[in-house]
Design a protein around this motif. Sequence first.
Motif, PDB file in Angstrom:
ATOM      1  N   ARG A 136       0.805  -0.779   0.408  1.00 16.30           N
ATOM      2  CA  ARG A 136       0.164   0.359   0.169  1.00 16.30           C
ATOM      3  C   ARG A 136       0.576   1.234  -0.153  1.00 16.30           C
ATOM      4  NH1 ARG A 136      -5.333   0.112   1.873  1.00 16.30           N
ATOM      5  NH2 ARG A 136      -6.774  -1.973   1.348  1.00 16.30           N
ATOM      6  N   ASP A 139      -0.819   7.241  -2.853  1.00 15.90           N
ATOM      7  CA  ASP A 139      -2.636   6.737  -3.152  1.00 15.90           C
ATOM      8  C   ASP A 139      -2.515   6.900  -4.763  1.00 15.90           C
ATOM      9  OD1 ASP A 139      -0.979   9.593  -3.947  1.00 15.90           O
ATOM     10  OD2 ASP A 139      -1.613  11.192  -3.329  1.00 15.90           O
ATOM     11  N   ARG A 140      -1.798   6.751  -5.632  1.00 20.79           N
ATOM     12  CA  ARG A 140      -2.000   6.579  -7.036  1.00 20.79           C
ATOM     13  C   ARG A 140      -2.359   5.328  -7.541  1.00 20.79           C
ATOM     14  NH1 ARG A 140       4.241   6.336  -8.666  1.00 20.79           N
ATOM     15  NH2 ARG A 140       3.574   4.704  -6.993  1.00 20.79           N
ATOM     16  N   VAL A 141      -3.635   4.306  -6.423  1.00 19.17           N
ATOM     17  CA  VAL A 141      -4.641   3.721  -6.727  1.00 19.17           C
ATOM     18  C   VAL A 141      -5.619   3.657  -5.540  1.00 19.17           C
ATOM     19  CG1 VAL A 141      -2.739   1.872  -7.643  1.00 19.17           C
ATOM     20  CG2 VAL A 141      -3.377   1.783  -5.273  1.00 19.17           C
ATOM     21  N   THR A 142      -6.534   3.248  -6.198  1.00 20.70           N
ATOM     22  CA  THR A 142      -7.753   3.243  -4.649  1.00 20.70           C
ATOM     23  C   THR A 142      -8.165   1.268  -4.805  1.00 20.70           C
ATOM     24  OG1 THR A 142      -9.408   4.318  -4.549  1.00 20.70           O
ATOM     25  CG2 THR A 142      -9.811   3.468  -6.618  1.00 20.70           C
ATOM     26  N   ASP A 143      -9.843   1.586  -4.222  1.00 23.58           N
ATOM     27  CA  ASP A 143     -10.349  -0.024  -3.987  1.00 23.58           C
ATOM     28  C   ASP A 143      -9.250  -0.940  -4.346  1.00 23.58           C
ATOM     29  OD1 ASP A 143     -12.239   1.409  -4.708  1.00 23.58           O
ATOM     30  OD2 ASP A 143     -12.718   0.922  -7.223  1.00 23.58           O
ATOM     31  N   ALA A 201      -5.633  -3.604  -7.302  1.00 21.89           N
ATOM     32  CA  ALA A 201      -6.536  -2.101  -6.952  1.00 21.89           C
ATOM     33  C   ALA A 201      -6.072  -1.792  -7.773  1.00 21.89           C
ATOM     34  CB  ALA A 201      -4.883  -1.280  -6.079  1.00 21.89           C
ATOM     35  N   ARG A 202      -7.221  -0.812  -8.127  1.00 20.76           N
ATOM     36  CA  ARG A 202      -7.570   0.381  -9.337  1.00 20.76           C
ATOM     37  C   ARG A 202      -6.621   1.505  -9.554  1.00 20.76           C
ATOM     38  NH1 ARG A 202     -11.059   3.924 -10.147  1.00 20.76           N
ATOM     39  NH2 ARG A 202     -11.822   3.957  -8.530  1.00 20.76           N
ATOM     40  N   ARG A 213      -6.138   5.027  -9.519  1.00 22.33           N
ATOM     41  CA  ARG A 213      -7.014   6.388 -10.289  1.00 22.33           C
ATOM     42  C   ARG A 213      -6.414   7.416 -11.668  1.00 22.33           C
ATOM     43  NH1 ARG A 213      -8.543   8.611  -5.298  1.00 22.33           N
ATOM     44  NH2 ARG A 213      -7.138   7.187  -3.474  1.00 22.33           N
ATOM     45  N   SER A 221      -6.059  11.741  -8.023  1.00 20.19           N
ATOM     46  CA  SER A 221      -4.453  11.250  -7.168  1.00 20.19           C
ATOM     47  C   SER A 221      -4.102  12.997  -6.751  1.00 20.19           C
ATOM     48  CB  SER A 221      -3.182  10.930  -8.081  1.00 20.19           C
ATOM     49  OG  SER A 221      -2.855  10.563  -7.272  1.00 20.19           O
TER      50      SER A 221
END
Length: 297
Positions: free
Chosen positions: A190, A195-199, A272-273, A275, A280
């Motif tokens: 993580r 914070d470049r990915v979500t979910d 992850a998805r 973002r 971002s």
Amino acid sequence: MTGTADTREADLALKAKLRTMWALGDYPALATRVVAGLGPVLVDACAVKEGDRVLDVAAGSGNASIPAALAGGDVVASDLTPELLAVGRREAEARGAVLSWQEADAEALPFEDAAFDTVMSCIGVMFAPHHQTAADELVRVCRAGGTVGLLSWTPEGFIGRMFATLKPYAPPPPPGSQPPPLWGKEEHVRALLGDRVTDVVSRRRSIRVDAFSDPAEFRDFFKAAYGPIIAVYRNIGDDTERAAALDTALTDLARGALRDGALDWEYLLLTARRRDQAASDRPRQEAAEDRSPRVLR
């Protein structure tokens, strides 16, 4: 300037060493005989479908690439070691899978930004020495809304403990490199993706390995097939006492883990998805605005 050149030369030398290590033994035999089930697990988790552009990073001989192609993906299998790609090509042809194979460094992928719908790695990218650099590349080549999927051995699982067993017998790691099993810790991954990915969806699972009838068979197979272990024994050289001690340590590791004739090897499966870049950047922009002077009316 000299420092930069020296760093570049050191990195090239390290990558050449890693390329040679993974060509030792018979890693494809391990991939097909022992851990073949992992590739389809990752492909399913990434929900690869017809027409998806898929990049498999540190693909080896195609443990995940081939199932992704058979699922309908437009797949590129990339790896640092051309010998593994050559085996993968033959295996893909035998199974009727159509995909591309490209030699590539996971820390410097030769692909455009946002070029793929799915970027995945099955017990592969975890062995890139510079974790943040590799993670940055995974995210860079994935399109906004696309999937990043990773399957990595955990530090606490059998393979993580195997690497801990090898450590006293191995040469010191190169400066700046990080232990592969860290990719099996959710908080580490993580932090790498940020914070470049979500979910983010993360779960620990195990693959049951019943390929070895006793601890000595496990030890002897890995000594013959697995590049990292072969490299450690080569580091020991002619020191028969230390080689015998490592023999005993690996045998004891397997003996302590065997249950009903099988081993359970834990891994972390994380998806992850990607973002949208604008989204971002927005929190940082808003934070900057909050700190800026305001004019009251």
